[in-house]
Write a protein that holds these residues in place. Structure first.
Motif, PDB file in Angstrom:
ATOM      1  N   ARG A  37       0.898  -1.120   0.181  1.00  0.00           N
ATOM      2  CA  ARG A  37      -0.074  -0.038  -0.053  1.00  0.00           C
ATOM      3  C   ARG A  37       0.860   1.137   0.003  1.00  0.00           C
ATOM      4  NH1 ARG A  37      -5.832  -0.054   2.932  1.00  0.00           N
ATOM      5  NH2 ARG A  37      -6.628  -1.865   1.592  1.00  0.00           N
ATOM      6  N   SER A  38       2.119   1.158  -0.433  1.00  0.00           N
ATOM      7  CA  SER A  38       2.924   2.200  -0.511  1.00  0.00           C
ATOM      8  C   SER A  38       2.224   3.412  -1.575  1.00  0.00           C
ATOM      9  CB  SER A  38       4.159   2.232  -0.988  1.00  0.00           C
ATOM     10  OG  SER A  38       4.658   1.812  -2.224  1.00  0.00           O
ATOM     11  N   PRO A  39       2.341   4.735  -1.184  1.00  0.00           N
ATOM     12  CA  PRO A  39       1.894   5.693  -2.336  1.00  0.00           C
ATOM     13  C   PRO A  39       2.585   5.387  -3.576  1.00  0.00           C
ATOM     14  CG  PRO A  39       2.130   6.598  -0.134  1.00  0.00           C
ATOM     15  CD  PRO A  39       2.864   5.198   0.017  1.00  0.00           C
ATOM     16  N   ASP A  40       3.719   5.158  -3.705  1.00  0.00           N
ATOM     17  CA  ASP A  40       4.539   5.018  -4.893  1.00  0.00           C
ATOM     18  C   ASP A  40       4.001   3.820  -5.894  1.00  0.00           C
ATOM     19  OD1 ASP A  40       6.219   7.344  -4.657  1.00  0.00           O
ATOM     20  OD2 ASP A  40       7.625   6.421  -3.374  1.00  0.00           O
ATOM     21  N   ASP A  41       3.776   2.839  -5.292  1.00  0.00           N
ATOM     22  CA  ASP A  41       3.125   1.603  -5.738  1.00  0.00           C
ATOM     23  C   ASP A  41       1.793   2.083  -6.301  1.00  0.00           C
ATOM     24  OD1 ASP A  41       5.248   0.375  -5.134  1.00  0.00           O
ATOM     25  OD2 ASP A  41       4.433  -0.859  -3.560  1.00  0.00           O
ATOM     26  N   PHE A  42       0.812   2.575  -5.308  1.00  0.00           N
ATOM     27  CA  PHE A  42      -0.316   3.162  -5.956  1.00  0.00           C
ATOM     28  C   PHE A  42      -0.335   3.963  -7.232  1.00  0.00           C
ATOM     29  CE2 PHE A  42      -3.579   6.410  -5.956  1.00  0.00           C
ATOM     30  CZ  PHE A  42      -4.688   5.623  -6.074  1.00  0.00           C
ATOM     31  N   VAL A  43       0.385   4.828  -6.961  1.00  0.00           N
ATOM     32  CA  VAL A  43       0.719   5.776  -8.332  1.00  0.00           C
ATOM     33  C   VAL A  43       1.070   5.018  -9.672  1.00  0.00           C
ATOM     34  CG1 VAL A  43       1.907   7.816  -9.362  1.00  0.00           C
ATOM     35  CG2 VAL A  43       1.291   7.970  -7.034  1.00  0.00           C
ATOM     36  N   ALA A  44       1.987   4.115  -9.510  1.00  0.00           N
ATOM     37  CA  ALA A  44       2.365   3.123 -10.652  1.00  0.00           C
ATOM     38  C   ALA A  44       1.082   2.432 -10.967  1.00  0.00           C
ATOM     39  CB  ALA A  44       3.383   2.446 -10.218  1.00  0.00           C
ATOM     40  N   LYS A  45       0.446   1.911 -10.144  1.00  0.00           N
ATOM     41  CA  LYS A  45      -0.816   0.935 -10.526  1.00  0.00           C
ATOM     42  C   LYS A  45      -1.672   1.929 -11.364  1.00  0.00           C
ATOM     43  CE  LYS A  45      -1.290  -2.846 -10.231  1.00  0.00           C
ATOM     44  NZ  LYS A  45      -1.281  -4.156 -11.138  1.00  0.00           N
ATOM     45  N   PHE A  46      -2.226   3.077 -10.538  1.00  0.00           N
ATOM     46  CA  PHE A  46      -2.936   3.927 -11.149  1.00  0.00           C
ATOM     47  C   PHE A  46      -2.499   4.303 -12.502  1.00  0.00           C
ATOM     48  CE2 PHE A  46      -5.355   7.949 -12.016  1.00  0.00           C
ATOM     49  CZ  PHE A  46      -6.628   7.544 -11.577  1.00  0.00           C
ATOM     50  N   LYS A  47      -1.324   4.749 -12.683  1.00  0.00           N
ATOM     51  CA  LYS A  47      -1.150   4.938 -14.132  1.00  0.00           C
ATOM     52  C   LYS A  47      -1.323   3.780 -15.081  1.00  0.00           C
ATOM     53  CE  LYS A  47       2.818   7.905 -12.929  1.00  0.00           C
ATOM     54  NZ  LYS A  47       4.212   8.257 -12.859  1.00  0.00           N
ATOM     55  N   GLU A  48      -0.829   2.580 -14.563  1.00  0.00           N
ATOM     56  CA  GLU A  48      -1.331   1.386 -15.525  1.00  0.00           C
ATOM     57  C   GLU A  48      -2.409   1.250 -15.915  1.00  0.00           C
ATOM     58  OE1 GLU A  48      -1.010  -3.398 -14.554  1.00  0.00           O
ATOM     59  OE2 GLU A  48       0.769  -1.900 -13.778  1.00  0.00           O
ATOM     60  N   LEU A  49      -3.472   1.303 -14.597  1.00  0.00           N
ATOM     61  CA  LEU A  49      -4.931   1.023 -14.946  1.00  0.00           C
ATOM     62  C   LEU A  49      -5.942   1.899 -15.684  1.00  0.00           C
ATOM     63  CD1 LEU A  49      -5.516  -0.611 -11.451  1.00  0.00           C
ATOM     64  CD2 LEU A  49      -5.396  -1.878 -13.579  1.00  0.00           C
ATOM     65  N   TYR A  50      -5.461   3.280 -15.369  1.00  0.00           N
ATOM     66  CA  TYR A  50      -6.110   4.500 -15.835  1.00  0.00           C
ATOM     67  C   TYR A  50      -5.040   5.476 -16.782  1.00  0.00           C
ATOM     68  CZ  TYR A  50      -9.302   2.446 -12.531  1.00  0.00           C
ATOM     69  OH  TYR A  50     -10.393   1.895 -11.863  1.00  0.00           O
ATOM     70  N   PRO A  51      -4.511   5.025 -17.819  1.00  0.00           N
ATOM     71  CA  PRO A  51      -3.613   6.054 -18.563  1.00  0.00           C
ATOM     72  C   PRO A  51      -4.411   7.325 -18.863  1.00  0.00           C
ATOM     73  CG  PRO A  51      -4.262   4.145 -19.835  1.00  0.00           C
ATOM     74  CD  PRO A  51      -4.546   3.691 -18.516  1.00  0.00           C
ATOM     75  N   LYS A  52      -5.524   7.231 -19.293  1.00  0.00           N
ATOM     76  CA  LYS A  52      -6.372   8.427 -19.821  1.00  0.00           C
ATOM     77  C   LYS A  52      -6.705   9.451 -18.555  1.00  0.00           C
ATOM     78  CE  LYS A  52      -8.675   6.287 -23.674  1.00  0.00           C
ATOM     79  NZ  LYS A  52      -9.986   6.036 -24.356  1.00  0.00           N
ATOM     80  N   ASP A  53      -6.833   8.930 -17.635  1.00  0.00           N
ATOM     81  CA  ASP A  53      -6.948   9.685 -16.101  1.00  0.00           C
ATOM     82  C   ASP A  53      -5.571  10.338 -16.015  1.00  0.00           C
ATOM     83  OD1 ASP A  53      -9.968   9.906 -15.695  1.00  0.00           O
ATOM     84  OD2 ASP A  53      -9.654   7.659 -14.883  1.00  0.00           O
ATOM     85  N   TRP A  54      -4.478   9.655 -16.173  1.00  0.00           N
ATOM     86  CA  TRP A  54      -3.256   9.996 -15.730  1.00  0.00           C
ATOM     87  C   TRP A  54      -2.931  11.385 -16.460  1.00  0.00           C
ATOM     88  CZ3 TRP A  54      -0.028  11.015 -12.061  1.00  0.00           C
ATOM     89  CH2 TRP A  54       1.266  11.490 -12.323  1.00  0.00           C
ATOM     90  N   ALA A  55      -3.128  11.121 -18.086  1.00  0.00           N
ATOM     91  CA  ALA A  55      -2.838  12.033 -18.801  1.00  0.00           C
ATOM     92  C   ALA A  55      -3.650  13.338 -18.617  1.00  0.00           C
ATOM     93  CB  ALA A  55      -3.212  11.638 -20.392  1.00  0.00           C
ATOM     94  N   LYS A  56      -5.164  13.309 -18.128  1.00  0.00           N
ATOM     95  CA  LYS A  56      -5.883  14.300 -17.811  1.00  0.00           C
ATOM     96  C   LYS A  56      -5.445  15.052 -16.538  1.00  0.00           C
ATOM     97  CE  LYS A  56     -10.647  15.249 -16.892  1.00  0.00           C
ATOM     98  NZ  LYS A  56     -12.097  14.885 -16.669  1.00  0.00           N
ATOM     99  N   ILE A  57      -4.762  14.350 -15.653  1.00  0.00           N
ATOM    100  CA  ILE A  57      -4.114  14.890 -14.558  1.00  0.00           C
ATOM    101  C   ILE A  57      -3.011  15.836 -14.847  1.00  0.00           C
ATOM    102  CG2 ILE A  57      -2.847  14.492 -12.247  1.00  0.00           C
ATOM    103  CD1 ILE A  57      -4.626  11.861 -12.194  1.00  0.00           C
ATOM    104  N   GLU A  58      -2.178  15.310 -15.510  1.00  0.00           N
ATOM    105  CA  GLU A  58      -0.862  15.778 -16.177  1.00  0.00           C
ATOM    106  C   GLU A  58      -1.105  17.119 -16.934  1.00  0.00           C
ATOM    107  OE1 GLU A  58       1.228  12.600 -18.144  1.00  0.00           O
ATOM    108  OE2 GLU A  58       2.861  12.923 -16.485  1.00  0.00           O
ATOM    109  N   ARG A  59      -2.463  17.139 -17.653  1.00  0.00           N
ATOM    110  CA  ARG A  59      -2.718  18.069 -18.554  1.00  0.00           C
ATOM    111  C   ARG A  59      -3.397  19.271 -17.619  1.00  0.00           C
ATOM    112  NH1 ARG A  59      -5.474  15.267 -21.829  1.00  0.00           N
ATOM    113  NH2 ARG A  59      -7.483  15.324 -20.627  1.00  0.00           N
ATOM    114  N   ASN A  60      -4.142  18.826 -16.685  1.00  0.00           N
ATOM    115  CA  ASN A  60      -4.560  19.757 -15.796  1.00  0.00           C
ATOM    116  C   ASN A  60      -3.434  20.638 -15.225  1.00  0.00           C
ATOM    117  OD1 ASN A  60      -7.460  19.858 -16.556  1.00  0.00           O
ATOM    118  ND2 ASN A  60      -7.916  18.447 -14.730  1.00  0.00           N
ATOM    119  N   TYR A  61      -2.365  19.881 -14.754  1.00  0.00           N
ATOM    120  CA  TYR A  61      -1.383  20.508 -13.934  1.00  0.00           C
ATOM    121  C   TYR A  61      -0.699  21.482 -14.851  1.00  0.00           C
ATOM    122  CZ  TYR A  61       3.024  20.985 -11.214  1.00  0.00           C
ATOM    123  OH  TYR A  61       3.837  21.575 -10.675  1.00  0.00           O
ATOM    124  N   ARG A  62      -0.380  21.041 -16.006  1.00  0.00           N
ATOM    125  CA  ARG A  62       0.295  21.835 -17.098  1.00  0.00           C
ATOM    126  C   ARG A  62      -0.473  23.369 -17.203  1.00  0.00           C
ATOM    127  NH1 ARG A  62       1.352  17.128 -19.605  1.00  0.00           N
ATOM    128  NH2 ARG A  62      -0.089  17.450 -21.204  1.00  0.00           N
TER     129      ARG A  62
END
Length: 79
Positions: free
Chosen positions: A22-47
């Motif tokens: 349940r480490s936060p870094d493992d969570f982030v990696a798994k989220f990126k793997e499962l939801y690449p479109k949502d990850w791209a949306k997060i990055e886009r909003n940040y930019r």
């Protein structure tokens, strides 16, 4: 408007996919793997926030990895 639609469900599903870790870094990696479109949306909003913020000022959105770690922390407190 929410950055991630159905965020609570997606965070829960991601946590379920983590095998014991349940480490936060493992969570982030798994989220990126499962939801690449949502990850791209997060990055886009940040930019977008960075681009719209005047030099020398800060904006309220944390960096993408930290955004997900914060979302995980909130989810864990409520479950």
């Amino acid at each position: 408007m929410a950055v991630i639609t159905k965020k609570d469900e997606k965070i829960g599903a991601t946590v379920e996919q983590l095998e014991g870790s349940r480490s936060p870094d493992d969570f982030v990696a798994k989220f990126k793997e499962l939801y690449p479109k949502d990850w791209a949306k997060i990055e886009r909003n940040y930019r977008d926030h960075e681009r719209k913020t005047k030099p020398g000022k800060s904006h309220p959105m944390p960096e993408p990895d930290q955004y997900l770690k914060n979302a995980l922390s909130v989810w864990l407190k409520s479950h």
